[in-house]
Design an enzyme around this catalytic site. Structure first.
Site, mmCIF file in Angstrom:
data_model
loop_
_atom_site.group_PDB
_atom_site.id
_atom_site.type_symbol
_atom_site.label_atom_id
_atom_site.label_comp_id
_atom_site.label_asym_id
_atom_site.label_seq_id
_atom_site.Cartn_x
_atom_site.Cartn_y
_atom_site.Cartn_z
ATOM 1 N N GLY A 14 0.780 -1.246 0.000
ATOM 2 C CA GLY A 14 0.000 0.000 0.000
ATOM 3 C C GLY A 14 0.798 1.275 0.000
ATOM 4 C CG ASP B 130 -1.020 1.690 3.417
ATOM 5 O OD1 ASP B 130 -0.688 1.304 4.566
ATOM 6 O OD2 ASP B 130 -1.668 0.963 2.645
ATOM 7 C CG ASP C 58 -7.227 0.477 10.687
ATOM 8 O OD1 ASP C 58 -7.921 0.985 11.565
ATOM 9 O OD2 ASP C 58 -7.707 -0.243 9.794
ATOM 10 C CE LYS D 25 -9.105 3.475 7.647
ATOM 11 N NZ LYS D 25 -9.595 2.124 7.272
ATOM 12 C CG PHE E 295 -11.681 -0.461 3.250
ATOM 13 C CD1 PHE E 295 -10.824 -1.088 4.147
ATOM 14 C CD2 PHE E 295 -11.454 -0.631 1.892
ATOM 15 C CE1 PHE E 295 -9.765 -1.860 3.700
ATOM 16 C CE2 PHE E 295 -10.396 -1.408 1.433
ATOM 17 C CZ PHE E 295 -9.555 -2.028 2.339
ATOM 18 C CG ASP F 97 -5.565 -3.650 -2.255
ATOM 19 O OD1 ASP F 97 -5.099 -3.291 -1.149
ATOM 20 O OD2 ASP F 97 -5.855 -4.837 -2.499
ATOM 21 N NE ARG G 36 -2.231 -3.145 -4.520
ATOM 22 C CZ ARG G 36 -2.249 -3.302 -3.193
ATOM 23 N NH1 ARG G 36 -2.037 -2.276 -2.415
ATOM 24 N NH2 ARG G 36 -2.472 -4.486 -2.675
HETATM 25 P P1 XMP Z 1 -3.227 -1.912 11.202
HETATM 26 O O1 XMP Z 1 -4.638 -2.253 11.598
HETATM 27 O O2 XMP Z 1 -2.284 -3.044 11.483
HETATM 28 O O3 XMP Z 1 -3.358 -1.776 9.667
HETATM 29 O O4 XMP Z 1 -2.788 -0.590 11.769
HETATM 30 C C1 XMP Z 1 -2.437 -1.205 8.898
HETATM 31 C C2 XMP Z 1 -2.510 -1.795 7.508
HETATM 32 O O5 XMP Z 1 -3.835 -2.202 7.165
HETATM 33 C C3 XMP Z 1 -4.150 -1.813 5.875
HETATM 34 N N1 XMP Z 1 -5.355 -0.955 5.925
HETATM 35 C C4 XMP Z 1 -6.026 -0.549 4.874
HETATM 36 N N2 XMP Z 1 -5.816 -0.756 3.561
HETATM 37 N N3 XMP Z 1 -7.701 0.583 3.051
HETATM 38 C C5 XMP Z 1 -6.658 -0.182 2.662
HETATM 39 O O6 XMP Z 1 -6.464 -0.351 1.460
HETATM 40 C C6 XMP Z 1 -7.980 0.830 4.363
HETATM 41 O O7 XMP Z 1 -8.934 1.540 4.688
HETATM 42 C C7 XMP Z 1 -7.098 0.223 5.317
HETATM 43 N N4 XMP Z 1 -7.053 0.264 6.673
HETATM 44 C C8 XMP Z 1 -5.957 -0.486 7.009
HETATM 45 C C9 XMP Z 1 -2.953 -1.085 5.350
HETATM 46 O O8 XMP Z 1 -2.229 -1.987 4.541
HETATM 47 C C10 XMP Z 1 -2.137 -0.733 6.533
HETATM 48 O O9 XMP Z 1 -0.739 -0.794 6.280
#
Ligand code: XMP
Length: 188
Positions: free
Chosen positions: A56, A115, A118, A146, A167, A174, A180
């Site tokens: 990402g 990217d 979360d 987020k 999302f 993606d 992407r």
């Molecule tokens: P965590 O939950 O581990 O997540 O902080 C980080 C990774 O989760 C993916 N991610 C997303 N990818 N749209 C996406 O395409 C989203 O809304 C989203 N939210 C989390 C992303 O790869 C990130 O590195």
């Protein structure tokens, strides 16, 4: 076989814009200024290594590196790939390392680029991994934060935008492999 390109139309408008290409470009410029002034980068005894978390963050990494280079900071870059999402839109288990870096971070400070921050499990995993490799310091940057969904006690040092709990796709991100290449961050 020719590739059939379908222009976006009112009938097939594509994801709604959350952060436009112009907004992203402007923010990456100021983010590069902030990163260059970060004490870990300023006081680095050895050249920092940029580490891009695939997939990402590839577009963010490319644009950020160009912005840093325009300001006089040319970084070596390496890539690693982690997975926790599979083809879904929510984490599907523990973070796993699919592909490690080919340049070691041992003895060097790292600019870690992802990217989205979360739940925080990915960033926590990457920080632990790079410290285990021997990174002398880690400066983390994410395009989107987020904050609402945080589970792990981590935060990024430099954040592009606060992101609502939706999302998002585009600008490298993606939904099951799609979108992407969009030049903006959109919501499905
Ligand atoms: P965590 O939950 O581990 O997540 O902080 C980080 C990774 O989760 C993916 N991610 C997303 N990818 N749209 C996406 O395409 C989203 O809304 C989203 N939210 C989390 C992303 O790869 C990130 O590195």
């Amino acid at each position: 076989m020719s590739l059939e390109l379908r222009p976006r139309t009112a009938q097939a408008p594509g994801p709604e814009v959350l952060f436009s290409a112009a907004e992203i470009a402007a923010r990456i410029g100021t983010l590069a200024d902030e990163i260059i002034a970060d004490p870990v980068m300023v006081e680095a005894a050895r050249p920092p290594l940029a580490v891009c978390a695939l997939r990402g963050a590839f577009m963010f990494t490319a644009d950020l590196m160009r912005a840093l280079s325009a300001r006089g900071l040319d970084l070596e870059v390496t890539f690693l790939q982690v997975a926790s999402y599979g083809s879904g839109t929510a984490p599907q288990g523990p973070v796993t390392l699919l592909q490690d870096t080919d340049s070691t971070a041992a003895g060097r400070p790292v600019l870690l680029i992802d990217d989205i921050l979360d739940t925080g499990h990915t960033l926590a995993f990457l920080q632990t991994h790079l410290r285990a490799q021997g990174a002398t310091g880690i400066v983390s940057t994410v395009l989107l934060d987020k904050t609402e969904r945080r589970e792990a006690g981590v935060s990024a040092d430099h954040i592009g935008f606060d992101c609502p709990n939706v999302f998002v796709v585009g600008y490298g991100m993606d939904a099951d492999g799609r979108y992407r290449g969009l030049p903006y961050v959109g919501v499905l």
